[in-house]
Scaffold this active site. Structure first.
Site, PDB file in Angstrom:
ATOM      1  N   GLU A   1       1.073  -1.042  -0.083  1.00 46.77           N
ATOM      2  CA  GLU A   1       0.027  -0.003   0.023  1.00 46.77           C
ATOM      3  C   GLU A   1       0.754   1.440  -0.016  1.00 46.77           C
ATOM      4  OE1 GLU A   1      -2.786   0.131   3.259  1.00 46.77           O
ATOM      5  OE2 GLU A   1      -3.409   2.254   2.501  1.00 46.77           O
TER       6      GLU A   1
ATOM      7  N   ARG B   1       5.163 -13.441   9.537  1.00 50.49           N
ATOM      8  CA  ARG B   1       5.748 -12.016   9.357  1.00 50.49           C
ATOM      9  C   ARG B   1       7.148 -11.884   9.894  1.00 50.49           C
ATOM     10  NH1 ARG B   1       2.266  -7.706   9.474  1.00 50.49           N
ATOM     11  NH2 ARG B   1       3.938  -6.379   9.654  1.00 50.49           N
TER      12      ARG B   1
ATOM     13  N   LYS C   1       4.282   0.037  10.538  1.00 48.56           N
ATOM     14  CA  LYS C   1       4.209   1.369   9.937  1.00 48.56           C
ATOM     15  C   LYS C   1       3.783   2.447  10.605  1.00 48.56           C
ATOM     16  CE  LYS C   1       3.251  -0.091   5.015  1.00 48.56           C
ATOM     17  NZ  LYS C   1       2.416  -0.073   3.939  1.00 48.56           N
TER      18      LYS C   1
HETATM   19  P1  ATP Z   1      -0.634  -1.933   6.664  1.00 50.71           P
HETATM   20  O1  ATP Z   1      -0.768  -2.257   8.289  1.00 50.71           O
HETATM   21  O2  ATP Z   1      -0.344  -0.531   6.471  1.00 50.71           O
HETATM   22  O3  ATP Z   1      -1.322  -2.816   5.694  1.00 50.71           O
HETATM   23  P2  ATP Z   1       1.781  -3.653   5.781  1.00 50.71           P
HETATM   24  O4  ATP Z   1       3.036  -3.825   6.618  1.00 50.71           O
HETATM   25  O5  ATP Z   1       0.978  -4.975   5.893  1.00 50.71           O
HETATM   26  O6  ATP Z   1       0.979  -2.509   6.897  1.00 50.71           O
HETATM   27  P3  ATP Z   1       1.586  -3.559   3.202  1.00 50.71           P
HETATM   28  O7  ATP Z   1       2.168  -2.262   2.159  1.00 50.71           O
HETATM   29  O8  ATP Z   1       0.136  -3.891   3.140  1.00 50.71           O
HETATM   30  O9  ATP Z   1       1.953  -3.116   4.596  1.00 50.71           O
HETATM   31  O10 ATP Z   1       2.548  -4.641   3.012  1.00 50.71           O
HETATM   32  C1  ATP Z   1       2.779  -5.280   1.474  1.00 50.71           C
HETATM   33  C2  ATP Z   1       3.076  -6.478   1.638  1.00 50.71           C
HETATM   34  O11 ATP Z   1       4.252  -6.614   2.591  1.00 50.71           O
HETATM   35  C3  ATP Z   1       1.824  -7.525   2.274  1.00 50.71           C
HETATM   36  O12 ATP Z   1       1.540  -8.604   1.450  1.00 50.71           O
HETATM   37  C4  ATP Z   1       2.379  -7.746   3.720  1.00 50.71           C
HETATM   38  O13 ATP Z   1       1.738  -8.930   4.009  1.00 50.71           O
HETATM   39  C5  ATP Z   1       3.790  -7.920   3.460  1.00 50.71           C
HETATM   40  N1  ATP Z   1       4.277  -7.636   4.733  1.00 50.71           N
HETATM   41  C6  ATP Z   1       4.303  -6.494   5.649  1.00 50.71           C
HETATM   42  N2  ATP Z   1       4.966  -6.753   6.707  1.00 50.71           N
HETATM   43  C7  ATP Z   1       5.783  -7.861   6.792  1.00 50.71           C
HETATM   44  C8  ATP Z   1       6.459  -8.496   7.596  1.00 50.71           C
HETATM   45  N3  ATP Z   1       7.066  -7.775   8.897  1.00 50.71           N
HETATM   46  N4  ATP Z   1       6.844  -9.665   7.208  1.00 50.71           N
HETATM   47  C9  ATP Z   1       6.716 -10.313   5.931  1.00 50.71           C
HETATM   48  N5  ATP Z   1       5.894  -9.864   5.174  1.00 50.71           N
HETATM   49  C10 ATP Z   1       5.232  -8.512   5.469  1.00 50.71           C
END
Ligand code: ATP
Ligand code: MG
Length: 560
Positions: free
Chosen positions: A37, A263, A273
Site C-alpha cells: 500500500e 511475518r 508502519k
Molecule cells: P499495513 O498495516 O499498512 O497494511 P503492511 O506492513 O501490511 O501495513 P503493506 O504495504 O500492506 O504493509 O505490505 C505489503 C506486503 O508486505 C503485504 O503482502 C504484507 O503482508 C507484507 N508484509 C508487511 N510486513 C511484513 C513483515 N513484517 N514480514 C513479512 N511480510 C510483510
C-alpha cells in the site's frame, strides 16, 4: 536488469506446495504479486515478502507483479509509490511491464459490486457508525442484522448509483456484503466493501467519491491479474473465508489461492508502519532514511547491501509459526557480506598525536598497502607516512597491563603497513592529560617487519597527520534498548539514547577523501562504514554500518 539468483533456494512449505501442484497439474505456472500500500516506506519485513514473491517467480520461471494496493487515498501518495518502486529495484528485482494498481480496476470493481447487489449478495447500509458497532456483536456474541439489510435489489442498485454519483455525504452509507451476521468469524459479518470518501486519489483524481475496501479489492485484483498464489502474512488467515467468498460469488477469471506465512519480526526494532510514521513525523529519528531505521532506505544509507538483505531473508526462511529473529542474525549477514566485498582503509576516530622524533621533518613517504588482506583482486593503494601521525587514544596506556599489546612507555608496536614504533615519552597538558606521544621508529622495519626477527605482538592503525582528512563519523547502534519495542505502546520512551553518536574530530587517510555515497569500507580494527550522502568534497561523512564483532552478544553474555 536480470533478477539475481538466490543462493540455492531452501525448501519451505510454500515451495513444497507449489512443487506438488505443478506435479499434479493443478497449476502449470506460478504467478505471484507483491502488493504494497503506497502509504509509507518499505521495511525489512517487506523485504521478506518481496524476496519470497519475486524469488518464487524467478525460480519457477513464472511472473511476479508489483501491485500498488491504493484504495485509501487519505494516506497514500505518488511519493510513497515512487520510493517503493525504487526500493524493490534496489533490492534487485524487476517487474518489467508488470506494474499495476488496484485503482486500475476501480471501474471493474464497481461493476462487480453491482453484480453482487443484483445477486442479492450486497446491500447499502445506512446505520450510524455507533449503531454499526452495536450491531456487529463481539467475539463471543453474534451480531444482528441491520434494519437496512432487507432493502430490495432495486433500492440497493439505486442507492449505490447515487453513492457513486456523489449525492450523499461521507460516512452516511456503505455497501456491505450480505454474508452472515452470526458468523463466528467477525470478518464474515457483512463486511463493508465500499465507503464514501470525498478525497482526491493520487492516480484517479476526483473521478471517484466511493472507494472499495481492502479485503474486497485484494482478492479481485489477484483474480484479474491471474495470480496463482496469493501469499500474505498470518494476520490475514481469518480473512481467507472472505477472500474465497468474494471470488466464489462473482464471475471472476480465476480463483487464486491465499496462503499465509509468518511475518518477519526483528528484536530491538519496530516494523509497524504506524510506529515508524510516529518516529519520523515526531522528529525522533532523522527521516525515513535514518540509518537506524529498519526501512530499506535507512538500511541502504547505513551501508547494507541488497545481496546481504536477500541472503538474510533467505536464511530466516519461511514458516507458519510467528518467531522473532535476533538482530544479531541480520548483522551477521551484513558483516559476512562486507568482509568479502569491502576494501580496508585506515581512520582514527579519537586521535592522539604521535611525533616520531627520528623521522625527517617535511618528509612524506608513500608506502604501499593492500586494500584487502585476503583478496588480491582489491589491489593496493599508496599510504602516506610522515613524522607526525594520529593513532587511536585508547591504543596508549600509561600503565598497561601485560596483555595489552599496544603502546605504553617504552613499548614497541607495529604501525599497520608502516614501521615499528617505540614510545619514548608522553607529553601532558596542565591537567595531566596525555596530548602527544614522543616516539622513535626502526627505519629498517618498513612494511612492519622487524629486521632482526624480534617479536612485536601488537599492530595498531594510524593516519599520517600532514595528509589526513578531517571527517565526521556517525556511530549507529540499536534504536531501542529493549528487545520488544514493537509490542509496547510506550516505545518512544524506550529509544536508545546512544543509538547515534557523532564523532567530529576523526581523521581519515587521503584515499577516503572523495568517495561516493553508499561506498563501503572497513576501517581497520574499528568496523564497517559507508560514505553518507551528507559528505562534501572538503568534509567526508561516514556512517558506521556494523561493528567488527557482535558486541551485543558479549554484553548480554557478561550480564547473564
Ligand atoms: P499495513 O498495516 O499498512 O497494511 P503492511 O506492513 O501490511 O501495513 P503493506 O504495504 O500492506 O504493509 O505490505 C505489503 C506486503 O508486505 C503485504 O503482502 C504484507 O503482508 C507484507 N508484509 C508487511 N510486513 C511484513 C513483515 N513484517 N514480514 C513479512 N511480510 C510483510
Ligand atoms: Mg497490509
Amino acid at each position: 536488469m536480470d533478477n539475481p539468483p538466490l543462493t540455492g533456494p531452501r525448501p519451505n512449505f510454500i515451495r513444497n506446495l507449489i512443487d506438488s501442484e505443478l506435479a499434479s497439474g493443478r497449476h502449470t505456472t506460478v504467478a505471484t504479486r507483491f502488493p504494497p500500500e503506497p502509504n509509507g516506506y518499505l521495511h525489512i519485513g517487506h523485504a521478506k515478502s518481496i524476496c519470497l514473491n519475486f524469488g518464487l517467480a524467478q525460480d519457477y520461471q513464472g511472473t511476479c507483479n508489483l501491485r500498488f494496493d491504493d484504495t485509501n487515498p487519505e494516506k497514500e501518495s505518488a511519493e510513497y509509490e515512487r520510493a517503493i518502486a525504487e526500493d524493490v529495484s534496489w533490492l534487485g528485482f524487476s517487474w518489467a511491464n508488470r506494474r499495476f494498481h488496484a485503482s486500475d480496476y476501480f471501474e471493474q470493481l464497481h461493476d462487480y459490486a453491482v453484480c453482487l447487489i443484483e445477486a442479492d449478495k450486497a446491500y447499502v447500509d445506512s446505520l450510524s457508525a455507533e449503531d454499526t458497532r452495536q450491531y456487529r456483536g463481539t467475539l463471543t456474541e453474534p451480531g444482528q442484522n441491520s434494519p437496512y439489510r432487507s432493502r430490495t435489489v432495486a433500492e440497493n442498485l439505486d442507492m449505490f448509483r447515487r453513492m457513486r454519483a456523489g449525492e450523499f455525504a461521507d460516512g452516511t452509507h456503505v455497501l456491505r456484503a450480505k454474508i452472515d451476521m452470526a458468523s463466528p468469524n467477525i470478518n464474515m459479518r457483512d463486511p463493508v466493501i465500499y465507503r464514501i470518501r470525498r478525497t482526491a486519489h493520487h492516480r484517479t483524481g476526483d473521478r471517484w467519491c466511493i472507494y472499495p475496501m481492502y479485503d474486497y479489492t485484494h482478492c479481485l485484483s489477484d483474480a484479474l491479474e491471474g495470480i496463482t498464489h496469493s501469499l500474505c502474512t498470518l494476520e490475514f488467515e481469518d480473512h481467507r473465508p472472505l477472500y474465497d467468498w468474494v471470488l466464489d460469488s462473482l464471475p471472476v477469471p480465476c480463483h487464486p489461492q491465499q496462503t499465509e506465512f509468518a511475518r518477519l519480526e526483528l528484536n530491538y526494532t519496530i516494523t509497524s508502519k504506524r510506529k515508524l510514521h510516529a518516529l519520523v513525523s515526531e522528529g525522533l529519528v532523522d527521516g525515513w532514511d535514518d540509518p537506524r531505521l529498519p526501512t530499506l532506505k535507512g538500511m541502504r544509507r547505513r551501508g547494507y547491501s541488497p545481496q546481504a538483505l536477500r541472503e538474510f531473508c533467505d536464511r530466516v526462511g519461511l514458516t507458519k509459526k510467528q518467531t522473532v529473529i535476533d538482530m544479531g542474525a541480520l548483522e551477521t549477514c551484513i558483516r559476512e557480506d562486507l568482509d568479502a566485498t569491502t576494501p580496508r582503509m585506515m581512520a582514527v576516530l579519537d586521535p592522539l598525536k604521535v611525533i616520531i622524533e627520528d623521522y625527517p621533518e617535511d618528509q612524506i613517504e608513500q608506502l604501499e598497502a593492500p586494500n584487502h588482506p585476503k583478496d588480491p583482486a582489491f589491489g593496493h593503494r599508496a599510504l602516506p607516512f610522515a613524522r607526525e601521525l594520529y593513532i587511536e587514544r585508547d591504543d596508549y596506556l600509561d600503565d598497561p597491563p601485560k596483555k595489552f599489546h599496544r603502546l605504553g612507555p617504552g613499548r614497541e608496536v607495529r604501525l599497520r603497513y608502516g614501521y615499528l614504533l617505540t614510545c619514548r615519552e608522553a607529553v601532558r597538558d596542565e591537567n595531566g592529560r596525555v596530548i602527544e606521544l614522543r616516539c622513535t621508529h626502526d627505519p629498517l622495519s618498513r612494511g612492519g617487519n622487524a629486521p632482526d626477527g624480534r617479536q612485536v605482538k601488537g599492530t595498531i592503525h594510524w593516519v599520517a597527520a600532514p595528509t589526513a582528512v578531517a571527517a565526521e563519523v556517525r556511530l549507529y547502534d540499536r534504536l531501542f534498548t529493549v528487545p520488544d519495542p514493537g509490542a509496547r505502546e510506550d516505545f518512544r520512551a524506550l529509544l536508545n539514547p546512544d543509538s547515534k553518536r557523532l564523532v567530529t574530530g576523526a581523521w581519515v587517510e587521503p584515499a577516503l577523501a572523495s568517495t561516493n555515497p553508499e561506498q563501503t569500507f572497513q576501517f581497520e580494527r574499528i568496523g564497517y562504514f559507508c560514505t553518507d550522502r551528507d559528505s562534501t568534497s572538503t568534509r567526508p561523512v561516514f556512517n558506521r554500518t556494523v561493528t567488527l564483532r557482535d558486541t551485543w552478544a558479549k554484553v548480554q553474555s557478561t550480564e547473564s
